[in-house]
Every structure is written in structure tokens, then in C-alpha cells.
Design a protein around this motif. Structure first.
Motif, PDB file in Angstrom:
ATOM      1  N   ALA A 132       0.764  -1.436  -0.196  1.00 50.24           N
ATOM      2  CA  ALA A 132      -0.168  -0.526   0.215  1.00 50.24           C
ATOM      3  C   ALA A 132       0.791   1.448   0.571  1.00 50.24           C
ATOM      4  CB  ALA A 132      -0.942  -0.224   1.422  1.00 50.24           C
ATOM      5  N   TYR A 135       2.019   1.314  -3.246  1.00 50.36           N
ATOM      6  CA  TYR A 135       0.923   1.912  -4.647  1.00 50.36           C
ATOM      7  C   TYR A 135       0.805   3.393  -4.982  1.00 50.36           C
ATOM      8  CZ  TYR A 135      -3.541   2.523  -6.244  1.00 50.36           C
ATOM      9  OH  TYR A 135      -4.467   3.109  -7.622  1.00 50.36           O
ATOM     10  N   ARG A 136       1.160   4.196  -3.233  1.00 49.26           N
ATOM     11  CA  ARG A 136       1.015   5.504  -2.707  1.00 49.26           C
ATOM     12  C   ARG A 136       1.856   5.738  -3.026  1.00 49.26           C
ATOM     13  NH1 ARG A 136       2.910   8.408   1.035  1.00 49.26           N
ATOM     14  NH2 ARG A 136       3.643   6.798   2.130  1.00 49.26           N
ATOM     15  N   ASP A 219      -7.062  -2.174  -3.627  1.00 50.37           N
ATOM     16  CA  ASP A 219      -7.959  -2.377  -3.342  1.00 50.37           C
ATOM     17  C   ASP A 219      -8.598  -1.546  -2.638  1.00 50.37           C
ATOM     18  OD1 ASP A 219     -10.514  -3.342  -3.575  1.00 50.37           O
ATOM     19  OD2 ASP A 219     -10.282  -5.096  -2.393  1.00 50.37           O
ATOM     20  N   THR A 220     -10.058  -0.603  -2.817  1.00 56.29           N
ATOM     21  CA  THR A 220     -10.081   0.557  -2.387  1.00 56.29           C
ATOM     22  C   THR A 220     -11.612   0.832  -1.840  1.00 56.29           C
ATOM     23  OG1 THR A 220     -10.277   1.829  -3.636  1.00 56.29           O
ATOM     24  CG2 THR A 220      -8.069   2.375  -3.370  1.00 56.29           C
ATOM     25  N   LYS A 222     -14.546   0.237   0.384  1.00 55.62           N
ATOM     26  CA  LYS A 222     -15.115  -0.474   1.194  1.00 55.62           C
ATOM     27  C   LYS A 222     -15.910  -1.195   1.894  1.00 55.62           C
ATOM     28  CE  LYS A 222     -15.334   5.098   1.276  1.00 55.62           C
ATOM     29  NZ  LYS A 222     -16.484   6.397   2.286  1.00 55.62           N
TER      30      LYS A 222
END
Length: 255
Positions: A132, A135-136, A219-220, A222
Motif C-alpha cells: 500500500a 502504491y501510494r 483494492d480501495t 469499503k
């Protein structure tokens, strides 16, 4: 006003902007390699395999003993002279003791199995967390690259207009200052990326400087779960709790 136009155009361009020199990668690749190569998992698995073999040994009868005696001179007995004596003996523990020992050592193997699962769980979490971050950082670098290209185009246009007397020098200077600022930000993100790459490589038991391509997807979505359900799942499947229950069972067997 022109900078506002640039930023508006950047917001549209960012959705399609994504360029890296290295081959792109997905988190599943890292998870698979980490589970296969991580030394902590291998150590936990070896320990679990060793403990899994103990119950069978503990619940088995001790090895029989064969002894041989040779007298220096013949010994007279009721059945005649004896020179060589062979004896076979077998220890017989109290009834139920062997089965109990098998249960006690079996609980230790169960605990070791839960420890393997816990190590795997924590490793997957660490890999996903590092991915993560990667990715950011990669997305940030892609955005900065796009912004830098737009600023350079604007700077060229502003310089051309200023050279022909149709623009002002302030526009050129503002673009150059912003380009320098973007370069500094990119350098900061690249330094951060080196650290994240080293962290991922360590989890996969690879050299820290092994190249890693751009992170492609995360995968964002919720997830909505009731707190009560989370607590129930934690109490039912948390490896540390299951391991503690196995140790309680072991203590009960040992009474």
C-alpha cells in the motif's frame, strides 16, 4: 489564471497517467513469494513438523532391551552349566500413561501449528501494508511526472511569448520555480520508495536492492462489517487465543 488551467487539465490527465521503467507488479506476487521464501515461516514450519512427530514417539512403548552375558567360567544351574546368557526386557508404563503423554505432546504440536498460521497472517499483513505504501508512492510519482510535463510545456510557451513581447517574465519565473519544487518532491518520494522496496525484499528474503516494479492496483473498496461480527470472528479464529486454549488443555491433561 493560466496555472489554474494547468491544474484543471492535470486533474483530467492524472487518471490515465502512469509510467514506470520497471515491470509493473501486483500485491499477490509479493504475498506468494513471501509465503514461499520467508525465513520466519520456514523456521515455524520446521518446528511444527518436529513437534508433530513427538506424540507418536511419546505414546509408544520404550524400546525393548536385549542383553548378553558371557561367563568366564561355566556356571552350574538346575538346567545345566551356563556360559552364555541372553535376556530380553520390556518396560511397561502404568496403564493410560502412554496415551496421556501422547495427548500432552499433541497439544504442543497443535500450538506450533497455530504459531505457523499466526506468522503467515502477520506476514501477509506486513506485505499488504508495504505494498500500500509502494502504491501510494508510485501514484504520487506518476502524478508529479504528469504535473512536471505540463509545467515544462507551460514554461516553454510562456518563454516563447515573452521572447516575442506577448507575455511577461513573471510567468516564466513562476513556472521554473514550480518545476524546481516538483523536482524536490520527486526526490523525497524516490527516497521513500527505496525504503519501502527494501522492506518488501526483506519480507521475501531477497537482497534489499532487488528492483521492484510499479504497484499497479490496490483494492480501495469499503467493507462494512458489524463490530459484533468482528469480535465473534476474532474470538473464534484468532491464532493466539486458540493457542492459549490448547495450552490450557495441555495443563488439564498433565494434572
Amino acid at each position: 489564471m493560466k496555472f489554474i488551467c494547468i491544474c484543471s487539465f492535470l486533474a483530467i490527465a492524472m487518471s490515465g497517467a502512469y509510467a514506470q521503467d520497471c515491470k509493473t507488479v501486483a500485491s499477490e506476487q509479493f504475498i506468494r513469494q513471501a509465503l514461499e521464501n520467508n525465513l520466519e515461516i520456514k523456521a515455524a514450519q520446521i518446528r511444527q513438523q518436529a513437534l508433530a512427530a513427538v506424540p507418536k514417539q511419546a505414546s509408544s512403548l520404550p524400546d525393548p532391551m536385549l542383553s548378553y552375558t558371557r561367563w568366564t567360567s561355566s556356571v552350574e544351574t538346575r538346567v545345566g552349566p551356563q556360559e552364555n546368557v541372553f535376556a530380553l526386557s520390556q518396560r511397561l508404563p502404568f496403564p493410560g500413561k502412554l496415551g496421556l503423554m501422547g495427548k500432552i505432546t499433541g497439544q504442543e504440536a497443535i500450538v506450533a501449528g497455530f504459531e505457523v498460521d499466526a506468522v503467515r497472517r502477520d506476514l501477509v499483513f506486513k506485505v499488504k501494508s508495504a505494498y500500500a505504501d509502494l502504491y501510494r508512492i508510485d501514484k504520487s510519482l506518476a502524478i508529479l511526472d504528469t504535473y512536471d510535463d505540463l509545467l515544462r510545456d507551460f514554461s516553454s510557451v510562456a518563454a516563447a511569448k515573452y521572447a516575442t513581447g506577448q507575455g511577461i517574465q513573471a510567468q516564466v519565473l513562476k513556472a521554473d520555480v514550480e518545476i524546481s519544487s516538483i523536482a524536490v518532491k520527486k526526490l523525497d518520494f524516490e527516497k521513500m520508495r527505496i525504503g519501502v522496496v527494501a522492506r518488501l525484499n526483506a519480507l521475501m528474503d531477497r537482497p534489499a536492492n532487488t528492483a521492484i516494479g510499479a504497484a499497479t492496483h490496490i483494492d480501495t473498496a469499503k467493507v462494512q462489517v458489524e463490530p459484533e461480527r468482528l469480535f465473534a470472528n476474532a474470538f473464534a479464529s484468532r491464532q493466539e487465543l486458540l493457542s492459549g486454549q490448547a495450552m490450557i488443555d495441555k495443563a488439564e491433561f498433565a494434572r
